[in-house]
Design an enzyme around this catalytic site. Structure first.
Site, PDB file in Angstrom:
ATOM      1  N   SER A 172       0.857  -1.183   0.000  1.00 24.93           N
ATOM      2  CA  SER A 172       0.000   0.000   0.000  1.00 24.93           C
ATOM      3  C   SER A 172       0.891   1.231   0.000  1.00 24.93           C
ATOM      4  O   SER A 172       2.004   1.210   0.535  1.00 24.93           O
ATOM      5  CB  SER A 172      -0.879  -0.010   1.248  1.00 24.93           C
ATOM      6  OG  SER A 172      -1.284   1.299   1.574  1.00 24.93           O
ATOM      7  N   LYS A 215       0.569  -3.407   4.949  1.00 23.10           N
ATOM      8  CA  LYS A 215      -0.265  -4.111   3.976  1.00 23.10           C
ATOM      9  C   LYS A 215       0.529  -4.984   3.009  1.00 23.10           C
ATOM     10  O   LYS A 215       1.590  -4.630   2.549  1.00 23.10           O
ATOM     11  CB  LYS A 215      -1.083  -3.103   3.151  1.00 23.10           C
ATOM     12  CG  LYS A 215      -2.165  -2.399   3.936  1.00 23.10           C
ATOM     13  CD  LYS A 215      -3.339  -3.292   4.314  1.00 23.10           C
ATOM     14  CE  LYS A 215      -4.210  -3.611   3.144  1.00 23.10           C
ATOM     15  NZ  LYS A 215      -5.214  -2.641   2.806  1.00 23.10           N
TER      16      LYS A 215
END
Ligand code: ARG
Length: 457
Positions: A276, A282
């Site tokens: 991300s 992420k």
């Protein structure tokens, strides 16, 4: 310059030419168009319709064009009406009058019908090879994880214990059917329409079978109207590819779930994940999401083809030019999806411990507990009810069937004994599910081996 020059007194309007032209997408059939022309001219010569000298000049000319296209020496003219026109006009520009004899006994209508068949034939082969590769990956993994216990689900609720290998082989079955559908499509695709002419065949003594043979096609079409207007093979292929995408999309959906922190059943390799731009923690399953997302394109391509065909009177209508972008897009999309999907599956890490933990927590051995009572003589309905009250009691007390003390079992039904713990162990639960098609490790090993044989037979 247009092919219909003699009949018209004016050039086509420039913007209309762009609208009418298919060169921007049918240029990818250049090789097939030339292969078809080579087969056609060889037959024309053999039949004495074109002289041996002209035949030779035309053949050399076509080979030269192919070579120059491949080497980049010859660029495709974006203003040409289509690839057929471009090749023929280039040929005539290069070799003169002999080039004008190539189109004898042929129409662009049977020519394009042939080119699309030849082009899609190659696509089917390439897509089939990718599906075979994916099934190989799945069968190898299934063998590796034949005894890896995971929860099986219905309604997204933990239902009964299965093995991860068994789950993977379910996708193997879908893909085997997909391969079968591609093979079936190929059979109907692989016949030559050349000789159908514009719609009504031709008066020239063409040897249609010889052309089909030299193009390694299984036969010829048997009705000239159908020969030029049949695009069923495009629809069949788009339908087969739509099902491939349904399968890849369902698989992707599971991969996405399994990668979540809620599941943690698998982890994708870094090379097939994305991060991300803002959230440092992420690791996203973008590939699987894209595959799931792209399925809609392929279904759309199928709808485009069905809709383009449904109102067409016989025989050729220009609407049929719309077949190519749709079926090419379907082929391209599935090929790209598989190219990313196969190594993503091949390199993913399986978190067997997490699968085992998830399987142990959700009363997924309740059916086996009931079956235990059946083995002691109780009718299944009564056994089901007794087990139901055990589950309720466990939930109330924060216990599982494995940790519930024997006295409490016996308080519900006196048929329970010490051996219940073995009967409801997850290992026993899956090992006993050895009916044909069941998830037992023994079955999974057998079915994975059998699938490898079915794949290549
Ligand atoms: N570009 C055309 C197509 O893709 C080729 C056939 C043209 N035939 C015709 N009668 N205009 O369908």
């Amino acid at each position: 310059m247009k092919l219909w020059e003699g009949r018209f007194s004016k050039e086509i309007d420039k913007k209309t030419n762009d609208f009418n032209s298919s060169i921007s997408f049918d240029c990818r059939m250049a090789e097939q168009d030339i292969a078809g022309s080579l087969a056609h001219v060889a037959m024309l010569t053999a039949q004495g319709i074109v002289s041996a000298t002209d035949g030779e000049v035309i053949t050399d000319g076509l080979c030269g064009i192919l070579e120059d296209l491949q080497s980049g020496k010859l660029a495709i003219d974006p203003n040409a009406e289509d690839i057929h026109t471009f090749v023929e006009q280039t040929l005539t520009a290069r070799i003169g009058d002999a080039g004008k004899r190539l189109h004898t006994g042929r129409s662009r209508n049977d020519q394009v019908a042939l080119d699309v068949r030849l082009y899609l034939r190659e696509q089917v082969k390439a897509l089939r090879a990718q599906l075979v590769e994916l099934v190989e990956v799945l069968t190898n993994k299934a063998e590796q994880y034949a005894a890896t216990i995971m929860p099986g689900y219905t309604h997204m609720q933990r239902a009964q214990p299965i093995t991860f290998g068994h789950h993977l082989l379910a996708y193997g079955e879908m893909l085997l059917r997909d391969i079968g559908r591609l093979d079936d499509t190929y059979k109907r695709m692989n016949v030559s329409p050349l000789g159908s002419g514009a719609l009504a065949g031709t008066t020239y003594p063409l040897d249609r079978e010889a052309v089909a043979n030299s193009l390694q096609m299984a036969g010829v079409t048997h009705n000239s109207l159908d020969g030029v207007s049949d695009r069923d093979f495009c629809v069949e292929l788009a339908a087969a590819l739509s099902l491939v995408m349904v399968h890849l999309s369902r698989f992707s959906e599971e991969i996405i779930l399994w990668c979540s922190w809620e599941f943690r059943f698998v982890e994708l390799d870094d090379a097939f994940s994305t991060g991300s731009s803002i959230m440092p923690q992420k690791k996203n399953p973008d590939i699987a999401e894209l595959v799931r997302g792209k399925s809609g394109r392929v279904f759309g391509d199928l709808m485009t083809l069905l809709t383009a065909l449904k109102g067409l009177p016989l025989a050729y209508n220009k609407d049929m030019q719309e077949d190519k972008e749709a079926i090419f897009d379907a082929c391209d999309t599935v090929r790209m999806c598989l190219t990313a999907f196969i190594p993503m599956i091949d390199t993913m890490t399986v978190k067997a411990d997490n699968m085992r933990k998830a399987a142990a927590g959700g009363f997924i051995n309740a059916t086996d507990c009931a079956d235990y009572l059946v083995s002691k003589g109780l009718p299944f309905r009564d056994a089901y009810k007794a087990t139901g009250s055990l589950v309720a009691l466990c939930i109330a007390d924060g216990l599982t069937l494995e940790t519930l003390p024997l006295e409490r079992y016996q308080a519900v039904c006196e048929l329970f004994d010490e051996d219940v713990y073995d009967a409801i162990s997850l290992e026993r639960c899956v090992a006993e599910r050895k009916v044909i098609g069941g998830p037992s490790p023994e079955n999974v090993r057998k079915e994975a081996a059998a699938m490898k044989i079915r794949l290549h037979s």
